[in-house]
Scaffold this motif. Structure first.
Motif, PDB file in Angstrom:
ATOM      1  N   ALA A 209       0.821  -1.217   0.000  1.00 22.98           N
ATOM      2  CA  ALA A 209       0.000   0.000   0.000  1.00 22.98           C
ATOM      3  C   ALA A 209       0.853   1.265   0.000  1.00 22.98           C
ATOM      4  N   MET A 210       1.812   1.335   0.907  1.00 24.31           N
ATOM      5  CA  MET A 210       2.660   2.528   0.972  1.00 24.31           C
ATOM      6  C   MET A 210       3.667   2.558  -0.176  1.00 24.31           C
ATOM      7  N   GLU A 211       4.072   1.371  -0.641  1.00 26.13           N
ATOM      8  CA  GLU A 211       4.980   1.316  -1.779  1.00 26.13           C
ATOM      9  C   GLU A 211       4.343   1.903  -3.036  1.00 26.13           C
ATOM     10  N   VAL A 212       3.070   1.602  -3.249  1.00 25.16           N
ATOM     11  CA  VAL A 212       2.382   2.151  -4.422  1.00 25.16           C
ATOM     12  C   VAL A 212       2.299   3.663  -4.307  1.00 25.16           C
ATOM     13  N   SER A 213       1.976   4.157  -3.121  1.00 24.03           N
ATOM     14  CA  SER A 213       1.929   5.607  -2.917  1.00 24.03           C
ATOM     15  C   SER A 213       3.272   6.242  -3.247  1.00 24.03           C
ATOM     16  N   ALA A 214       4.352   5.638  -2.789  1.00 23.63           N
ATOM     17  CA  ALA A 214       5.678   6.184  -3.046  1.00 23.63           C
ATOM     18  C   ALA A 214       6.000   6.160  -4.537  1.00 23.63           C
ATOM     19  N   ALA A 215       5.565   5.093  -5.228  1.00 21.25           N
ATOM     20  CA  ALA A 215       5.870   4.973  -6.662  1.00 21.25           C
ATOM     21  C   ALA A 215       5.138   6.022  -7.489  1.00 21.25           C
ATOM     22  N   LEU A 216       4.049   6.553  -6.974  1.00 15.68           N
ATOM     23  CA  LEU A 216       3.299   7.569  -7.715  1.00 15.68           C
ATOM     24  C   LEU A 216       4.019   8.907  -7.726  1.00 15.68           C
ATOM     25  N   ASP A 217       4.953   9.115  -6.807  1.00 20.11           N
ATOM     26  CA  ASP A 217       5.754  10.340  -6.777  1.00 20.11           C
ATOM     27  C   ASP A 217       7.162   9.975  -6.320  1.00 20.11           C
ATOM     28  N   PRO A 218       7.932   9.331  -7.181  1.00 18.52           N
ATOM     29  CA  PRO A 218       9.262   8.829  -6.787  1.00 18.52           C
ATOM     30  C   PRO A 218      10.203   9.925  -6.297  1.00 18.52           C
ATOM     31  N   ARG A 219      10.108  11.093  -6.905  1.00 18.52           N
ATOM     32  CA  ARG A 219      11.030  12.168  -6.521  1.00 18.52           C
ATOM     33  C   ARG A 219      10.791  12.588  -5.074  1.00 18.52           C
ATOM     34  N   ALA A 220       9.525  12.747  -4.704  1.00 16.22           N
ATOM     35  CA  ALA A 220       9.211  13.162  -3.332  1.00 16.22           C
ATOM     36  C   ALA A 220       9.524  12.055  -2.328  1.00 16.22           C
ATOM     37  N   ALA A 221       9.424  10.809  -2.786  1.00 15.96           N
ATOM     38  CA  ALA A 221       9.642   9.670  -1.886  1.00 15.96           C
ATOM     39  C   ALA A 221      11.105   9.274  -1.784  1.00 15.96           C
ATOM     40  N   LYS A 222      11.983   9.973  -2.513  1.00 14.74           N
ATOM     41  CA  LYS A 222      13.383   9.561  -2.598  1.00 14.74           C
ATOM     42  C   LYS A 222      14.060   9.524  -1.231  1.00 14.74           C
ATOM     43  N   LYS A 223      13.730  10.471  -0.356  1.00 16.99           N
ATOM     44  CA  LYS A 223      14.367  10.546   0.947  1.00 16.99           C
ATOM     45  C   LYS A 223      13.539   9.896   2.052  1.00 16.99           C
ATOM     46  N   LEU A 224      12.514   9.152   1.654  1.00 14.49           N
ATOM     47  CA  LEU A 224      11.620   8.510   2.609  1.00 14.49           C
ATOM     48  C   LEU A 224      11.642   6.996   2.394  1.00 14.49           C
ATOM     49  N   LYS A 225      11.653   6.244   3.478  1.00 18.85           N
ATOM     50  CA  LYS A 225      11.690   4.777   3.388  1.00 18.85           C
ATOM     51  C   LYS A 225      10.325   4.224   3.791  1.00 18.85           C
ATOM     52  N   PHE A 226       9.418   4.203   2.805  1.00 18.40           N
ATOM     53  CA  PHE A 226       8.080   3.687   3.081  1.00 18.40           C
ATOM     54  C   PHE A 226       8.072   2.168   3.183  1.00 18.40           C
ATOM     55  N   GLN A 227       9.080   1.530   2.655  1.00 18.55           N
ATOM     56  CA  GLN A 227       9.084   0.085   2.572  1.00 18.55           C
ATOM     57  C   GLN A 227       9.040  -0.557   3.956  1.00 18.55           C
ATOM     58  N   GLY A 228       8.080  -1.446   4.142  1.00 15.48           N
ATOM     59  CA  GLY A 228       7.981  -2.200   5.378  1.00 15.48           C
ATOM     60  C   GLY A 228       7.198  -1.551   6.485  1.00 15.48           C
ATOM     61  N   GLN A 229       6.759  -0.292   6.314  1.00 16.68           N
ATOM     62  CA  GLN A 229       6.094   0.391   7.419  1.00 16.68           C
ATOM     63  C   GLN A 229       4.711  -0.192   7.717  1.00 16.68           C
ATOM     64  N   GLY A 230       4.047  -0.716   6.697  1.00 13.16           N
ATOM     65  CA  GLY A 230       2.770  -1.378   6.940  1.00 13.16           C
ATOM     66  C   GLY A 230       2.934  -2.605   7.817  1.00 13.16           C
ATOM     67  N   VAL A 231       4.039  -3.312   7.627  1.00  9.56           N
ATOM     68  CA  VAL A 231       4.338  -4.472   8.457  1.00  9.56           C
ATOM     69  C   VAL A 231       4.555  -4.060   9.908  1.00  9.56           C
ATOM     70  N   VAL A 232       5.307  -2.989  10.101  1.00 12.35           N
ATOM     71  CA  VAL A 232       5.570  -2.504  11.460  1.00 12.35           C
ATOM     72  C   VAL A 232       4.262  -2.173  12.166  1.00 12.35           C
ATOM     73  N   VAL A 233       3.374  -1.470  11.480  1.00 14.20           N
ATOM     74  CA  VAL A 233       2.085  -1.095  12.062  1.00 14.20           C
ATOM     75  C   VAL A 233       1.308  -2.343  12.479  1.00 14.20           C
ATOM     76  N   ALA A 234       1.261  -3.343  11.596  1.00 18.90           N
ATOM     77  CA  ALA A 234       0.490  -4.550  11.895  1.00 18.90           C
ATOM     78  C   ALA A 234       1.049  -5.291  13.100  1.00 18.90           C
ATOM     79  N   VAL A 235       2.368  -5.430  13.162  1.00 15.06           N
ATOM     80  CA  VAL A 235       2.974  -6.166  14.270  1.00 15.06           C
ATOM     81  C   VAL A 235       2.769  -5.428  15.590  1.00 15.06           C
ATOM     82  N   LEU A 236       2.928  -4.120  15.581  1.00 16.24           N
ATOM     83  CA  LEU A 236       2.737  -3.360  16.821  1.00 16.24           C
ATOM     84  C   LEU A 236       1.282  -3.413  17.274  1.00 16.24           C
ATOM     85  N   LEU A 237       0.345  -3.378  16.338  1.00 13.25           N
ATOM     86  CA  LEU A 237      -1.064  -3.527  16.706  1.00 13.25           C
ATOM     87  C   LEU A 237      -1.308  -4.898  17.326  1.00 13.25           C
ATOM     88  N   PHE A 238      -0.639  -5.913  16.791  1.00 13.30           N
ATOM     89  CA  PHE A 238      -0.809  -7.260  17.353  1.00 13.30           C
ATOM     90  C   PHE A 238      -0.238  -7.327  18.765  1.00 13.30           C
TER      91      PHE A 238
END
Length: 520
Positions: A209-238
């Motif tokens: 989900a976040m990877e697709v968002s980042a791919a829609l604006d690669p230049r803005a996402a260049k300094k941001l590491k969206f990869q894996g953040q959805g996993v972090v959210v799910a595990v912490l919720l668990f």
């Protein structure tokens, strides 16, 4: 009978979910997360990125574990990245048939069903970039009932989860998109197939989900590491499923991960610019997970987000594969046993826990409830024994006779003497004398339990030791208990003051413990 509202919660020891959560937020390594979630290729088979072992048999000989494929990096797993222990609190889940009904009712699954039906057996042509032709893309969005801006997300989930696959077309360079293996498995209709197909889609949403968002604006996402953040959210919720997390708390976690832990104002500028131009990525992720029936959203802006039963089931399956024990509770309120009550302590929200335990005590009566809890405690390990003992203490004078009888059991004698000492002040007219001066060796089991819980790690956590010591010892009785332990002959009793003196954060308690250790 109501529980003593002034006593501490019985669930604070059974899993220490809040402590685990804090450790996870502080400890997870963003590089490990990046290796954990394979996302470099925009089109990946679910078998290479599949998050859950529940989908494993859908791949034949190629089985997945954690978020990475076996053979890529077997050392990277949820338990290792988040530094999880060998046991986590129980999960309360409905039967598989009910879970399957919930999965079939998920709006996102209905969209994917519509996509597979629209593709048909003959499929639709795709471009060299594995995208639908413009006219077909518009029609696919209409068929699924979504806007064109949402299509890249659903299409990516379908590709990653192998809901959609490609077949060679009549031309040398032409491929067609057709319903894939996961779609056919979902269409099979049995509960097991339904849940396994759902969990692969859940995996895809978290990873993409976040990877697709980042791919829609690669230049803005260049300094941001969206990869894996959805996993972090799910595990912490668990891990924090008893209370959940606010959307703002989740945003803080994602921001820390996206910025690789950098906190300066300069480091935050790319994140702030992204929020300004594209909106909050956490809100979009939650919307996608809600459409999958993976989360339950709060009714108010400051309420807590919690994982839905489907997501709890999936994450439990994965963590169990990694060797982590997570009991499952399926008993209804009228069928609860003492073991279920103890397991519920860190498994459900506090209000629900209080209501369920209160009803259970009322139905059985305080004496029977206390006896059942103590019988369970006698045959349990240190962690569960302390929870059961603490719940029994909350029953107050109604547990008096059960505590007296527990004096006959060496595993419980120390706890019983402590509890009866506390009850003495509330029973001035009691004609049966309470034994208030225990033999120091009576405390052997208390000391052993504390050591097993707090002192077995190479690097004990002072806050955890303090919390566990407070659970076993009533306020104001610390000096008395430490003195009694120092007089004991059992080596485990003597070790406790040593560890307390070294690690307890309260300077007074630590000083008393060091003195007792020297005397011992």
């Amino acid at each position: 009978m109501a529980l003593d509202s002034g006593a501490s919660s019985g669930g604070s020891l059974s899993g220490l979910a809040g402590q685990i959560l804090r450790e996870a937020v502080r400890a997870y390594d963003t590089d490990d997360i990046e290796r954990l979630v394979v996302g470099y290729n925009p089109v990946l088979a679910a078998w290479n990125t599949g998050m859950f072992a529940a989908a494993g048999d859908m791949t034949g000989s190629f089985r997945t574990i954690g978020f990475a494929a076996v053979g890529q990096d077997p050392e990277v797993s949820l338990s290792r990245v988040f530094r999880l222990g060998k046991r986590l609190p129980a999960v309360r889940l409905p039967a598989a048939a009910e879970l399957a009904v919930q999965a079939r009712g998920a709006p996102l699954m209905a969209r994917l069903e519509a996509l597979a039906s629209w593709l048909g057996q003959d499929g639709r042509p795709v471009t060299a970039a594995d995208e639908l032709l413009p006219a077909d893309a518009a029609e696919a969005a209409r068929v699924m009932g979504i806007g064109p801006e949402h299509l890249p997300y659903v299409w990516e989930y379908a590709l990653t989860a192998r809901w959609v696959e490609f077949e060679d077309g009549p031309g040398a360079d032409q491929s067609r998109a057709v319903p894939g293996f996961t779609a056919w498995r979902w269409a099979g209709g049995d509960d097991v197939s339904t849940l396994r197909a759902w969990t692969v889609i859940f995996s895809s949403v978290l990873a993409q989900a976040m990877e697709v968002s980042a791919a829609l604006d690669p230049r803005a996402a260049k300094k941001l590491k969206f990869q894996g953040q959805g996993v972090v959210v799910a595990v912490l919720l668990f891990l924090d499923r008893r209370t959940g997390m606010t959307a703002s708390g989740m945003r803080d976690v994602v921001r820390a991960g996206v910025l690789s832990g950098r906190k300066s104002a300069r480091a935050r500028r790319p994140w702030d610019a992204w929020i300004r131009d594209h909106g909050d990525p956490v809100r979009w992720l939650l919307a996608e997970l809600a459409a999958l029936r993976a989360v339950e959203l709060p009714r108010t802006a400051d309420g807590n987000v919690q994982l839905a039963p489907l997501a709890l089931w999936s994450l439990r399956e994965q963590l169990r594969l990694e060797g982590i024990e997570i009991p499952q509770i399926t008993a209804t309120k009228g069928e609860l046993r003492a073991a279920d009550v103890v397991a519920l302590a860190d498994s459900v929200p506090e209000a629900e826990f209080e209501a369920e335990v209160g009803a259970w005590v009322t139905a059985l009566g305080a004496d029977r409830a206390a006896r059942d809890l103590l019988a369970f405690a006698a045959f349990s390990g240190p962690q569960l024994r302390l929870v059961a003992v603490n719940l029994t203490r909350r029953l107050g004078s109604g547990a008096q006779q059960a505590w007296r009888d527990a004096l006959q059991r060496p595993e419980l004698r120390g706890y019983a003497r402590i509890a009866l000492s506390v009850l003495a002040a509330d029973l001035p007219d009691n004609t049966v004398p309470l034994v208030l001066e225990p033999d120091p060796d009576d405390l052997t089991w208390v000391a052993t339990d504390l050591l097993a819980l707090a002192c077995g790690e190479q690097d004990p956590d002072p806050d955890e030791i303090a919390a566990q010591f407070a659970e076993a010892v009533p306020p104001g009785e610390e000096a008395w208990l430490i003195d009694q332990m120092s007089r004991g002959s059992h080596p485990d009793v003597v070790q406790v003051p040593t560890v307390l003196g070294r690690y307890h954060p309260d300077r007074r308690v630590a000083k008393l413990a060091r003195r007792a250790a020297r005397e011992a």
